[in-house]
Write a protein that holds these residues in place. Sequence first.
Motif, short mmCIF file in Angstrom:
data_model
loop_
_atom_site.label_atom_id
_atom_site.label_comp_id
_atom_site.label_asym_id
_atom_site.label_seq_id
_atom_site.Cartn_x
_atom_site.Cartn_y
_atom_site.Cartn_z
N VAL A 1 52.92 83.28 -16.08
CA VAL A 1 52.95 82.40 -15.04
C VAL A 1 54.29 81.65 -14.87
N ALA A 2 54.78 81.70 -13.63
CA ALA A 2 56.16 81.48 -13.23
C ALA A 2 57.23 82.23 -13.74
N GLY A 3 56.80 83.30 -14.43
CA GLY A 3 58.18 84.02 -15.13
C GLY A 3 58.31 83.58 -16.42
N THR A 4 57.46 82.70 -16.94
CA THR A 4 58.06 82.09 -18.38
C THR A 4 56.97 81.78 -19.15
N ILE A 5 55.74 81.29 -18.68
CA ILE A 5 54.75 81.00 -19.67
C ILE A 5 53.73 82.18 -19.79
N ASN A 6 53.60 82.71 -21.23
CA ASN A 6 52.75 83.78 -21.42
C ASN A 6 51.09 83.23 -21.74
N VAL A 7 50.25 83.76 -20.83
CA VAL A 7 48.80 83.21 -21.59
C VAL A 7 48.11 84.33 -22.19
N TRP A 8 47.99 83.90 -23.57
CA TRP A 8 47.47 84.76 -24.23
C TRP A 8 45.83 84.65 -24.56
N LEU A 9 45.03 85.17 -24.83
CA LEU A 9 43.49 84.82 -24.91
C LEU A 9 43.02 85.79 -26.14
N GLU A 10 42.36 85.11 -26.84
CA GLU A 10 41.90 85.97 -28.21
C GLU A 10 40.66 86.54 -27.81
N GLU A 11 40.63 87.77 -28.49
CA GLU A 11 39.25 88.54 -28.00
C GLU A 11 38.10 87.70 -28.20
N GLY A 12 37.26 87.81 -27.36
CA GLY A 12 35.85 86.87 -27.24
C GLY A 12 35.92 85.62 -26.47
N SER A 13 37.09 85.58 -25.77
CA SER A 13 37.47 84.50 -25.06
C SER A 13 36.48 84.63 -23.65
N THR A 14 35.90 83.87 -22.96
CA THR A 14 35.22 84.04 -21.84
C THR A 14 36.17 84.08 -20.56
N ALA A 15 35.61 84.40 -19.45
CA ALA A 15 36.56 84.26 -18.08
C ALA A 15 36.89 83.00 -17.66
N GLN A 16 35.85 82.01 -18.25
CA GLN A 16 35.91 80.42 -18.22
C GLN A 16 37.22 80.03 -18.74
N HIS A 17 37.61 80.67 -20.23
CA HIS A 17 38.64 80.22 -20.73
C HIS A 17 39.89 80.75 -20.08
N GLU A 18 39.90 82.10 -19.38
CA GLU A 18 41.09 82.51 -18.82
C GLU A 18 41.54 81.89 -17.59
N ASP A 19 40.39 81.46 -16.94
CA ASP A 19 40.57 80.85 -15.55
C ASP A 19 41.14 79.30 -15.84
N LEU A 20 40.88 78.83 -16.67
CA LEU A 20 41.22 77.47 -17.08
C LEU A 20 42.76 77.44 -17.77
N ALA A 21 42.88 78.36 -18.71
CA ALA A 21 44.31 78.61 -19.22
C ALA A 21 45.14 78.93 -18.25
N ILE A 22 44.96 79.84 -17.27
CA ILE A 22 45.91 80.17 -16.08
C ILE A 22 46.18 78.84 -15.20
N LYS A 23 45.05 78.16 -14.89
CA LYS A 23 45.12 76.81 -14.20
C LYS A 23 46.07 75.95 -14.93
N ALA A 24 45.94 75.64 -16.20
CA ALA A 24 46.70 74.72 -16.87
C ALA A 24 48.25 75.09 -16.66
#
Length: 138
Positions: free
Chosen positions: A96-119
Motif C-alpha cells: 500500500v502506497a509503495g511502502t506498507i507491506n500487508v502480510w497475512l498468515e496462512e489461514g487468514s480469511t478474506a475479511q482479514h485481508e480486506d480489513l488489513a488493506i483498508k487499515a
Amino acid sequence: QGGFGAISPTPPPQDRRLESSELLEAVWDRPNFRSKKFDLVPSPGEHPCFAGFQHMVNATDRCKAGVREYPAVGQKTVFRNTGVYRMSDFTLKAVVAGTINVWLEEGSTAQHEDLAIKAANIYTNELGIPELRPSPDS
C-alpha cells in the motif's frame, strides 16, 4: 597516554553526543537530519522518508551494497509468528502506497485481508481523504 580504555578527547563525529537543537531536529525533522548526518543525496522520485537511500547503497560503504530482495505480491515467505512462537507461512497480499507491506498468515480469511488493506489505506491516506490529513497548524 593512550592504551586500553583511554578516552579520546574528541570522539569520532558519528559517536559524539547531539546538541539539544540537533536532538530536536532528529525527532521533528528526521529526513533532513538523516540527510545531513550521512551526507545523502536524494534521487529523483524517492519518498522524503527514504530520500538518499539509493545514494547510500550505491555510493557509500554504509549498507555494504546490501539491499533486501522483496517478494512479489502473492508470494509466500516463512516468518516466525512471535505471538505463538512458531514458524508460519505468510503471503504478501498488497503493498500500500509503495511502502506498507500487508502480510497475512496462512489461514487468514478474506475479511482479514480486506480489513488489513483498508487499515493500511487509512494509515497512509492513500485515498486522499481530507479528514485524515494532519491539521495545517500541527
